[in-house]
Design an enzyme around this catalytic site. Structure first.
Site, PDB file in Angstrom:
ATOM      1  N   TYR A   5     -18.213  38.045  11.540  1.00 56.01           N
ATOM      2  CA  TYR A   5     -17.645  38.110  12.888  1.00 56.01           C
ATOM      3  C   TYR A   5     -18.723  38.562  13.866  1.00 56.01           C
ATOM      4  O   TYR A   5     -19.381  39.581  13.643  1.00 56.01           O
ATOM      5  CB  TYR A   5     -16.457  39.082  12.897  1.00 56.01           C
ATOM      6  CG  TYR A   5     -16.088  39.630  14.259  1.00 56.01           C
ATOM      7  CD1 TYR A   5     -15.748  38.778  15.308  1.00 56.01           C
ATOM      8  CD2 TYR A   5     -16.091  40.996  14.500  1.00 56.01           C
ATOM      9  CE1 TYR A   5     -15.416  39.274  16.545  1.00 56.01           C
ATOM     10  CE2 TYR A   5     -15.753  41.501  15.744  1.00 56.01           C
ATOM     11  CZ  TYR A   5     -15.418  40.636  16.763  1.00 56.01           C
ATOM     12  OH  TYR A   5     -15.094  41.143  17.999  1.00 56.01           O
ATOM     13  N   SER A   6     -18.951  37.774  14.916  1.00 57.64           N
ATOM     14  CA  SER A   6     -19.873  38.135  15.975  1.00 57.64           C
ATOM     15  C   SER A   6     -21.289  38.280  15.416  1.00 57.64           C
ATOM     16  O   SER A   6     -21.869  37.310  14.947  1.00 57.64           O
ATOM     17  CB  SER A   6     -19.398  39.419  16.662  1.00 57.64           C
ATOM     18  OG  SER A   6     -20.132  39.654  17.833  1.00 57.64           O
TER      19      SER A   6
END
Length: 592
Positions: free
Chosen positions: A147-148
């Site tokens: 994520y990210s």
């Protein structure tokens, strides 16, 4: 005779005894053989039970998934949400659930969080992820969740595994991916650097590998859905607002809220529509009513989308293009149509009416009035369309629940109709499918840490939204057979029907030619040489002024008081000189 009978009896008894012994031996041998067979069968089954998929889950910037930065409760909640809302729904776990394992990565971004520059934090995280992958038992299916910032870590690991020719059973689930080929900010500005922050824009996540991947973005997330033309002020401002309002909230939504965008190479792409422009979310926080925001959203969305080219597959690497402008005539028409559309959206939210009769939200593209369909189709890594497999989610009949066929542990390629979308507060929101009993993960995940980890805290892109219960939609999986090649359905916005107007009939009109005749010019009359004497103007009488009383006699000035002059005092003698002070300051003398 008696001896003969006695001998026969002895033989019979001995034969009976021998048969009993043989029968007993046979039973014992049969029991032993059965035990060996069952033990062998159990030995053969045990590997099937033990070899379950492992989900290696990494956090976002500011959340290394290790103490003391993150509490055990946060790590458990984060990994369970990632597993149930995203990983399980991809089908990568197969018929069983994945075992969540938190992988500790630095997740720092100096100066916003921690002391490591961005590139250094990513490099250390890639090393930690590689150690965690190699530490799994041989043959264990592995699902990497990023994520990210950790999506960039996963992208680098995917590239390195492909370059080394690895055949490990690894798949990837990426959300909020800044390396998304078409939309990720690290791909939009490929080749650029920000040395002071230690950020290198290293391009797109590879799609030409053998590792299955699912990439999910939220619409207008500035890190993973950045506009094509950054000179569009509304589109860029909206993406920057999306970093704050949208990027940090993937936890309250999931893959069941997403719309399928098509495939490109080894990757399936999904988008979670935004029911409100992030540019308008500060107004919502300030207390502006939702119907008013709905009126403004529709025309503003047309201008925001003019900074994107939604006809390009999200898997095709696409850099910025400051010269990109859509058809201005079509954009103008869409903007004009969006004005009554926005008024209808506001009226529908306020009074459930649409006075102008425009198309409601669930019949429009999430890209706004006149926007293209979301499903860009399926392409190989050369941009050539490939046959789209049959959806594994059949459209349910009226009053019946959809059936879920048995499928292999791989990702599905459903058309856009597989995940229908519907209205919510005048914007776009995926219709929540009927919940399916998806396996939950109540157990506390284990934490895989590399010996060289130096976790720090970062707050640039955290999970910020509170945990909300999200219904578990139908798991996606690849169908058993491939469907013949077919062109994905193209959804076109019905434009206004052309009105055929007959050209106006030109009637011959003959106008007379008018030549105005100038009137004759008369001579000006002569003025007399001398003007007659005019009567004298009457003299107005002088105004009456009453007599004023006599002025009082002048007052005498006050007497002059002589100033006081002190007597002349004799001059005083000068004071005696002051005695010298002791030299206590090392040669410093006071100015006396």
């Amino acid at each position: 005779m008696q001896n003969s009978l006695a001998g026969d009896t002895t033989l019979i008894a001995e034969g009976f005894l021998v048969r009993r012994v043989l029968r007993t031996c046979a039973v014992v041998m049969l029991a032993m053989a059965t035990t060996i067979v069952l033990a062998g069968a159990q030995t053969m089954v045990m590997p099937l039970v033990l070899v379950a998929a492992t989900a290696l889950i990494m956090g976002g910037t500011g959340h290394p998934l290790s103490s003391p930065q993150d509490s055990p409760e946060f790590i458990e909640t984060y990994t369970n949400d990632a597993t149930n809302n995203y990983i399980v729904l991809t089908g990568f776990c197969g018929d069983e659930t994945c075992t969540p394992t938190a992988v500790s990565t630095p997740e720092q971004f100096m100066p916003v969080s921690g002391t490591m520059p961005f590139d250094q934090s990513v490099a250390q995280g890639t090393t930690n992820l590689d150690h965690a992958i190699n530490a799994q038992p041989a043959g264990t299916p592995i699902v990497v969740f990023g994520y990210s910032q950790s999506a960039r870590i996963a992208s680098i690991e995917k590239r390195d595994l492909a370059a080394s020719g690895s055949t490990l059973p690894v798949s990837f689930v990426l959300i909020g991916n800044p390396n998304r080929p078409n939309g990720g900010v690290l791909s939009r500005f490929q080749g650029q650097q920000i040395p002071i922050l230690g950020v290198t824009f290293d391009g797109a996540t590879p799609t030409n590998t053998s590792f299955k991947t699912v990439d999910v973005t939220r619409q207008y997330d500035g890190w993973s859905d950045f506009p094509l033309n950054p000179l569009n002020p509304l589109a860029t401002a909206n993406a920057v607002a999306g970093i704050y309002y949208v990027h940090g909230d993937y936890q309250s939504v999931g893959l069941g809220n997403a719309i399928y965008q098509g495939s490109y190479g080894d990757t399936q792409y999904y988008m979670i529509p935004s029911n409100r422009l992030p540019l308008l979310m500060p107004l919502a926080q300030a207390g502006v009513p939702d119907p008013v925001l709905a009126v403004v959203d529709a025309p503003t969305r047309v201008l925001v989308e003019s900074g994107y080219d939604r006809t390009v597959s999200p898997g095709q690497p696409t850099g910025i293009n400051v010269l990109y402008f859509p058809n201005p005539a079509q954009t103008g028409v869409n903007f004009i149509v969006a004005i009554p559309t926005g008024l209808d959206d506001g009226a529908q939210e306020a009074a459930n009416i649409r006075p102008f009769g425009t198309a409601p939200v669930d019949q429009r593209s999430p890209y706004g009035v006149g926007g293209p369909p979301v499903n860009a189709g399926s392409f190989d890594t050369n941009g050539v369309p490939v046959p789209a497999p049959t959806s594994n989610v059949a459209a349910p009949a009226a009053g019946t629940a959809p059936s879920v066929p048995t499928a292999q542990p791989a990702v599905a390629k459903p058309p856009s109709a597989a995940l229908p979308i519907g209205p919510r507060l005048g914007g776009w929101q995926a219709v929540e499918p009927k919940p399916v009993a998806a396996p939950s993960v109540p157990a506390t995940p284990t934490v895989a840490q590399a010996p060289s980890v130096s976790p720090k805290r970062d707050l640039t892109m955290p999970w910020s939204a509170p945990v909300q219960a999200t219904p578990q939609p139908i798991p996606l999986a690849v169908p058993v057979h491939q469907a013949p090649a077919q062109t994905p359905p193209k959804l076109e916005m019905p434009g206004p029907a052309p009105i055929a107007l007959d050209p106006p009939t030109q009637l011959p009109v003959k106008l007379p030619t008018l030549v105005p005749k100038a009137p004759p010019v008369e001579a000006a009359p002569e003025l007399p040489a001398a003007l007659p004497d005019l009567p004298a103007a009457p003299v107005a009488p002088a105004p009456f002024v009453p007599d004023l009383p006599a002025a009082p006699p002048p007052m005498l000035p006050p007497p002059v008081i002589p100033a006081f002059v002190p007597p002349q005092m004799p001059a005083l003698p000068p004071p005696p000189p002051m005695p010298a002070l002791p030299n206590i300051f090392g040669g410093f003398h006071l100015p006396f």
